[in-house]
Design a protein around this motif. Structure first.
Motif, short mmCIF file in Angstrom:
data_model
loop_
_atom_site.label_atom_id
_atom_site.label_comp_id
_atom_site.label_asym_id
_atom_site.label_seq_id
_atom_site.Cartn_x
_atom_site.Cartn_y
_atom_site.Cartn_z
N HIS A 136 6.22 6.16 -32.95
CA HIS A 136 5.49 7.42 -33.12
C HIS A 136 4.02 7.15 -33.42
O HIS A 136 3.16 7.99 -33.12
CB HIS A 136 6.12 8.25 -34.25
N ALA A 137 3.75 5.99 -34.02
CA ALA A 137 2.38 5.65 -34.45
C ALA A 137 1.70 4.64 -33.53
O ALA A 137 0.53 4.33 -33.71
CB ALA A 137 2.41 5.09 -35.88
N GLY A 138 2.43 4.14 -32.52
CA GLY A 138 1.89 3.08 -31.67
C GLY A 138 0.67 3.49 -30.85
O GLY A 138 -0.12 2.65 -30.44
N GLY A 139 0.50 4.79 -30.64
CA GLY A 139 -0.63 5.27 -29.83
C GLY A 139 -1.81 5.75 -30.65
O GLY A 139 -2.76 6.33 -30.12
N LEU A 140 -1.80 5.49 -31.97
CA LEU A 140 -2.89 5.97 -32.84
C LEU A 140 -4.26 5.50 -32.36
O LEU A 140 -5.25 6.22 -32.49
CB LEU A 140 -2.67 5.47 -34.27
N GLU A 141 -4.31 4.29 -31.78
CA GLU A 141 -5.61 3.72 -31.38
C GLU A 141 -6.37 4.60 -30.39
O GLU A 141 -7.57 4.44 -30.23
CB GLU A 141 -5.41 2.33 -30.78
N HIS A 142 -5.68 5.53 -29.75
CA HIS A 142 -6.35 6.40 -28.78
C HIS A 142 -7.10 7.56 -29.45
O HIS A 142 -7.76 8.35 -28.75
CB HIS A 142 -5.34 6.97 -27.78
N PHE A 143 -6.98 7.70 -30.76
CA PHE A 143 -7.53 8.90 -31.42
C PHE A 143 -8.49 8.61 -32.57
O PHE A 143 -8.36 9.17 -33.66
CB PHE A 143 -6.37 9.79 -31.92
N PRO A 144 -9.52 7.77 -32.32
CA PRO A 144 -10.44 7.44 -33.42
C PRO A 144 -11.27 8.65 -33.86
O PRO A 144 -11.81 8.64 -34.97
CB PRO A 144 -11.34 6.34 -32.82
N LYS A 145 -11.37 9.67 -33.02
CA LYS A 145 -12.24 10.80 -33.36
C LYS A 145 -11.47 12.03 -33.84
O LYS A 145 -12.07 13.06 -34.14
CB LYS A 145 -13.10 11.18 -32.14
N SER A 146 -10.15 11.94 -33.87
CA SER A 146 -9.35 13.11 -34.24
C SER A 146 -8.98 13.06 -35.72
O SER A 146 -8.89 11.98 -36.31
CB SER A 146 -8.06 13.16 -33.42
N GLU A 175 -7.93 -0.29 -37.48
CA GLU A 175 -8.71 -0.56 -38.69
C GLU A 175 -9.31 0.70 -39.30
O GLU A 175 -9.47 0.81 -40.51
CB GLU A 175 -9.82 -1.55 -38.37
N TRP A 176 -9.65 1.65 -38.42
CA TRP A 176 -10.30 2.87 -38.91
C TRP A 176 -9.30 3.88 -39.47
O TRP A 176 -9.68 4.94 -39.96
CB TRP A 176 -11.12 3.53 -37.78
N PHE A 177 -8.01 3.54 -39.41
CA PHE A 177 -6.98 4.53 -39.76
C PHE A 177 -7.09 4.97 -41.22
O PHE A 177 -6.88 4.18 -42.14
CB PHE A 177 -5.60 3.93 -39.49
N SER A 178 -7.44 6.21 -41.40
CA SER A 178 -7.58 6.78 -42.73
C SER A 178 -7.19 8.25 -42.65
O SER A 178 -8.04 9.13 -42.58
CB SER A 178 -9.03 6.63 -43.20
N PRO A 179 -5.88 8.50 -42.57
CA PRO A 179 -5.43 9.87 -42.27
C PRO A 179 -5.75 10.87 -43.37
O PRO A 179 -5.93 10.48 -44.53
CB PRO A 179 -3.91 9.70 -42.11
N ALA A 180 -5.80 12.13 -42.98
CA ALA A 180 -5.90 13.20 -43.97
C ALA A 180 -4.52 13.39 -44.57
O ALA A 180 -3.55 13.64 -43.84
CB ALA A 180 -6.38 14.49 -43.30
N LEU A 181 -4.42 13.23 -45.88
CA LEU A 181 -3.11 13.32 -46.50
C LEU A 181 -2.74 14.78 -46.75
O LEU A 181 -3.51 15.53 -47.35
CB LEU A 181 -3.09 12.55 -47.82
N VAL A 182 -1.57 15.13 -46.28
CA VAL A 182 -1.10 16.50 -46.42
C VAL A 182 -0.02 16.53 -47.48
O VAL A 182 0.89 15.71 -47.46
CB VAL A 182 -0.48 16.98 -45.08
N ASN A 183 -0.16 17.44 -48.40
CA ASN A 183 0.96 17.70 -49.30
C ASN A 183 1.47 19.10 -49.00
O ASN A 183 0.74 20.08 -49.12
CB ASN A 183 0.55 17.52 -50.75
N LEU A 184 2.70 19.17 -48.55
CA LEU A 184 3.26 20.46 -48.15
C LEU A 184 3.33 21.36 -49.38
O LEU A 184 3.68 20.92 -50.47
CB LEU A 184 4.65 20.28 -47.55
N GLU A 185 2.98 22.62 -49.16
CA GLU A 185 2.99 23.56 -50.27
C GLU A 185 4.39 24.13 -50.44
O GLU A 185 5.17 24.15 -49.50
CB GLU A 185 2.00 24.70 -49.97
N SER A 186 4.67 24.59 -51.64
CA SER A 186 5.97 25.25 -51.83
C SER A 186 5.88 26.65 -51.26
O SER A 186 6.02 27.65 -51.96
CB SER A 186 6.38 25.24 -53.29
N ALA A 187 5.57 26.69 -49.97
CA ALA A 187 5.46 27.96 -49.23
C ALA A 187 6.64 28.00 -48.27
O ALA A 187 6.72 27.17 -47.38
CB ALA A 187 4.15 28.00 -48.47
N ARG A 188 7.57 28.91 -48.51
CA ARG A 188 8.78 28.96 -47.69
C ARG A 188 8.45 29.41 -46.28
O ARG A 188 7.67 30.34 -46.06
CB ARG A 188 9.79 29.92 -48.35
#
Ligand SMILES: [Zn+2]
Length: 296
Positions: A136-146, A175-188
């Motif tokens: 699922h993560a093998g193609g991350l290198e294609h998205f340095p700007k996303s 090397e540039w991988f620094s994802p935006a961390l999401v914490n799911l809200e307790s929003a049903r």
């Protein structure tokens, strides 16, 4: 008068056009049959899976692309052709020795396939990761700007030496991988107690579906009268979801079953097009927008 009638007819049709969603198959993967449909009690399931002798046929590795009016959204990035490089997978790891085979050609990676449908990877607004397994993560290198969205628990579980022991390949992330961390809200959202809406229109929603990994999420696209459910690895086929059968590699089988029950409930009460990443029938169901037919 005639012109106005024509215009309103045109607008009517536009309003009913479904959003364009692409199934991108980034190669194939074979795993043990017992991975697809697990066997045995909790801690024995992984060793029993690896000891199994029967392999699945090569299964698709899907990533998904939503051409949303607010910008292109990609769900998972598929696999990289580097899987053919000697030593790409850690030889010391039992899962890579015994449990998986992958086949990916360079032109099957998500970058070239996006360009083939007229989308530059640089124009992808965000990439949502259901989880961080290599296919699922093998193609991350294609998205340095996303902007890349990962849940906090998923990144923590996949990182460092322990991440490697758990079967992730954090040393292969760009090397540039620094994802935006999401914490799911307790929003049903329907049966899902935790969710997060990703678009201003509120029609793309991350929902918590822990089990296969602790921070696993699925992505729902509410489109017209259908909910398109990008399921990651909550199950390997629609049938296994309907039967509530957890896979043979989930570290927390109770969570995996709970997530499957929530998906079943969602599919019982609304029209849900269920798209696991490795179901050979997923692309066809997407094309037909065929909803799950829950028994009873
Ligand atoms: Zn996985």
């Amino acid at each position: 008068m005639l012109l106005r009638t024509e215009t309103s007819t045109f607008e009517f049709r536009i309003a009913w056009l479904p959003m364009k969603v692409h199934a991108i198959q980034t190669g194939t993967v074979a795993v043990k049959e017992r991975q697809r449909s697990g066997t045995g009690p909790g801690p024995l399931r992984l060793p029993l899976t690896l000891a199994g002798r029967d392999w699945t046929d090569p299964l698709p590795i899907y990533a998904w692309v939503i051409e949303h009016p607010e910008g292109v959204i990609v769900v998972d990035t598929g696999e990289t052709a580097h899987v053919d490089d000697p030593g790409y997978f850690p030889r010391w790891h039992p899962y890579y020795r015994l449990g998986v085979k992958e086949w990916v050609e360079p032109e099957q990676e998500i970058g070239p396939q996006l360009r083939a449908v007229g989308i530059s990877p640089d124009d992808v607004r965000c990439v949502v990761m259901t989880h961080l397994h290599t296919d699922h993560a093998g193609g991350l290198e294609h998205f340095p700007k996303s902007e890349i969205l990962v849940t906090g628990p998923e990144l923590e579980n996949a990182s460092g030496l322990l991440g490697k022991v758990r079967g992730f390949l954090p040393h292969r992330w760009p090397e540039w991988f620094s994802p935006a961390l999401v914490n799911l809200e307790s929003a049903r959202f329907g049966p899902f107690p935790e969710s997060l809406r990703l678009t201003d229109a509120g029609d793309v929603i991350m929902v918590g579906t822990a089990g296969h990994t602790p921070g696993h999420v699925s992505v729902v696209l509410e489109d017209d009268d259908r909910s398109i459910f990008f399921a990651g690895d909550t199950s390997y086929t629609e049938r296994l979801m309907i039967e509530g059968k957890a896979d043979g590699v989930s570290p927390d089988v109770d969570s995996a079953r709970l997530s499957l029950r929530r998906i079943q409930e969602f599919a019982r009460h609304s029209a849900v097009v269920y798209l696991p990443s490795h179901d050979p029938a997923s692309a066809q169901r997407l094309e037909e927008r065929r909803a799950v037919a829950m028994p009873g």
